[in-house]
Design an enzyme around this catalytic site. Structure first.
Site, mmCIF file in Angstrom:
data_model
loop_
_atom_site.group_PDB
_atom_site.id
_atom_site.type_symbol
_atom_site.label_atom_id
_atom_site.label_comp_id
_atom_site.label_asym_id
_atom_site.label_seq_id
_atom_site.Cartn_x
_atom_site.Cartn_y
_atom_site.Cartn_z
ATOM 1 C CD1 TRP A 124 -7.423 -97.174 -24.837
ATOM 2 C CD2 TRP A 124 -8.411 -95.200 -24.491
ATOM 3 N NE1 TRP A 124 -7.354 -96.909 -23.494
ATOM 4 C CE2 TRP A 124 -7.953 -95.699 -23.249
ATOM 5 C CE3 TRP A 124 -9.053 -93.974 -24.523
ATOM 6 C CZ2 TRP A 124 -8.115 -95.009 -22.055
ATOM 7 C CZ3 TRP A 124 -9.220 -93.279 -23.336
ATOM 8 C CH2 TRP A 124 -8.757 -93.801 -22.117
ATOM 9 C CG ASP A 148 3.012 -98.987 -20.045
ATOM 10 O OD1 ASP A 148 1.923 -98.412 -20.275
ATOM 11 O OD2 ASP A 148 4.002 -98.375 -19.606
ATOM 12 C CD GLU A 165 -4.982 -97.605 -21.431
ATOM 13 O OE1 GLU A 165 -5.221 -96.534 -20.865
ATOM 14 O OE2 GLU A 165 -5.837 -98.469 -21.662
ATOM 15 C CD GLU A 217 -7.136 -94.193 -12.844
ATOM 16 O OE1 GLU A 217 -7.257 -95.115 -13.685
ATOM 17 O OE2 GLU A 217 -7.190 -92.980 -13.158
#
Length: 384
Positions: free
Chosen positions: A127, A177, A180, A336
């Protein structure tokens, strides 16, 4: 009428706004129902890339929304979860801080990750993990909760101290940020979250002595750095030295209040993001966004609404709340992002193939809807 255990009830606005109050109420129900027994807030219970994880950043904004709606116990369970994770990593944090002060910083891979399993463990899959903003945001949220409800901060004292040490020693480091991305840059939204958190716990009396001095010095240095290197045409830029605008900078205006909406930087930032990223009420992340084609994010519309509410423009704030409400499905689940106005439609399918449909529900979207609904009085907070 909502039950008192979650702390909000329908406001006294006109009947036409009742659907907004109902969605805010159901959003609180949804967040309460999905909160893990550990206190963690799942980012999204069904989206393949998020399932089983909680982010400090998303969770802190969710906890702030629940706190603002009167759901104090829910917010405090999240703060307990954060504190357990941080205290369990005290040796690692002490090493990170000591090496930073010695001029020998640890590699990015040894910094704290941005997301954890509900059990408080690091994820096993790759990740974009090194992000500082979440640790500042949780400090801000716990201090704001204390201010709002008169709750003492003693039970989180050591975790607060560790977070302050971690941030004051590391805030100048580039990291991923909010989205990502762009790991080689120092991002204005990240700096704002860090500074707001340090100021909040300092003002709350949660730290003292040398640690208090370091927090205040760092927050002032951060603010000066943003003003000197993080502005373009007087508004907050995407990162230091950038000429781009990014909607994550809205948080610096409201709810964090680092650059108030009534001030020149705050007002210019609201206008810049409204002019360049808002299309019909739906706010994009940034103009070159290609994630799921670069859609419009309800949580960002609500952040823009919080900015306008802080500036005294309730009408604009409610318009943005209405747009966000319009993205809910028949079950009241907020996504989202939505694809009604994609910046790059050719890039949608690759993400759908990789991770499946857009995350829905996204708890952060529901939280920002609740936070704005409370701010504009669509719902009211019951006495504690």
């Amino acid at each position: 009428m909502i039950e008192a255990h979650h702390g909000i009830q329908s406001g006294s606005d006109a009947e036409s706004r009742d659907p907004l109050a109902r969605l805010a109420e159901s959003s609180v129900d949804l967040i309460l129902g999905l909160q893990d027994p550990s206190g963690a807030y799942p980012a999204s219970p069904t989206f393949s890339a998020y399932r089983g994880y909680c982010w400090f950043r998303d969770g802190a904004f969710i906890a702030d929304a629940m706190s603002s709606a009167g759901a104090s116990e829910s917010a405090e369970r999240f703060f307990d979860w954060c504190a357990r994770i941080l205290v369990a990593r005290e040796p690692a944090i002490v090493e990170i801080v000591s090496r930073a002060l010695a001029g020998d910083p640890v590699p990015d891979a040894q910094m704290l990750p941005t997301r954890f399993t509900f059990a408080g463990e690091e994820g096993e899959d790759d990740w974009w993990d090194f992000q500082l903003d979440g640790f500042g945001t949780w400090l801000w949220a716990v201090a704001e909760h204390s201010r709002r409800h008169g709750t003492g901060l003693g039970r989180w004292a050591r975790a607060i101290e560790l977070s302050v040490d971690y941030l004051t020693s590391s805030w100048q480091r580039p990291c991923f940020d909010w989205w990502e991305e762009n790991a080689s840059e120092v991002h204005v939204s990240t700096l704002a979250c860090v500074a707001a958190g340090l100021v909040a716990v300092a003002e709350a009396g949660a730290i003292d002595g040398r640690r208090l001095e370091q927090a205040l010095d760092a927050s002032e240095s951060i603010r000066s750095t943003i003003v000197e290197r993080g502005l373009v045409h007087g508004y907050l830029a995407k990162w230091l030295g950038s000429t781009e605008v990014d909607a994550s900078a809205l948080a610096a205006v409201a709810p964090l209040g680092l650059f108030p909406a009534s001030g020149e930087i705050g007002s210019r930032t609201l206008m810049a993001i409204d002019d360049s990223l808002n299309v019909g009420g739906g706010v994009h992340r940034y103009l070159d966004d290609t994630f799921f084609g670069g859609g419009q994010w309800p949580l960002l519309s609500c952040l823009l609404g919080l900015g306008y509410a802080a500036a005294g423009d309730r009408g604009r704030a409610v318009e943005l709340l209405v747009w966000a409400a319009g993205t809910a499905d028949r079950d009241g689940a907020l996504p989202e992002q939505v694809g009604d106005h994609l910046l790059d439609p050719s890039r949608y399918q690759e993400w759908d193939d990789r991770w499946g449909p857009v995350a829905r529900p996204l708890l952060w979207s529901h939280a920002m809807f609740v936070r704005l609904a409370v701010e504009v009085g669509v719902v009211e907070v019951l006495p504690a």
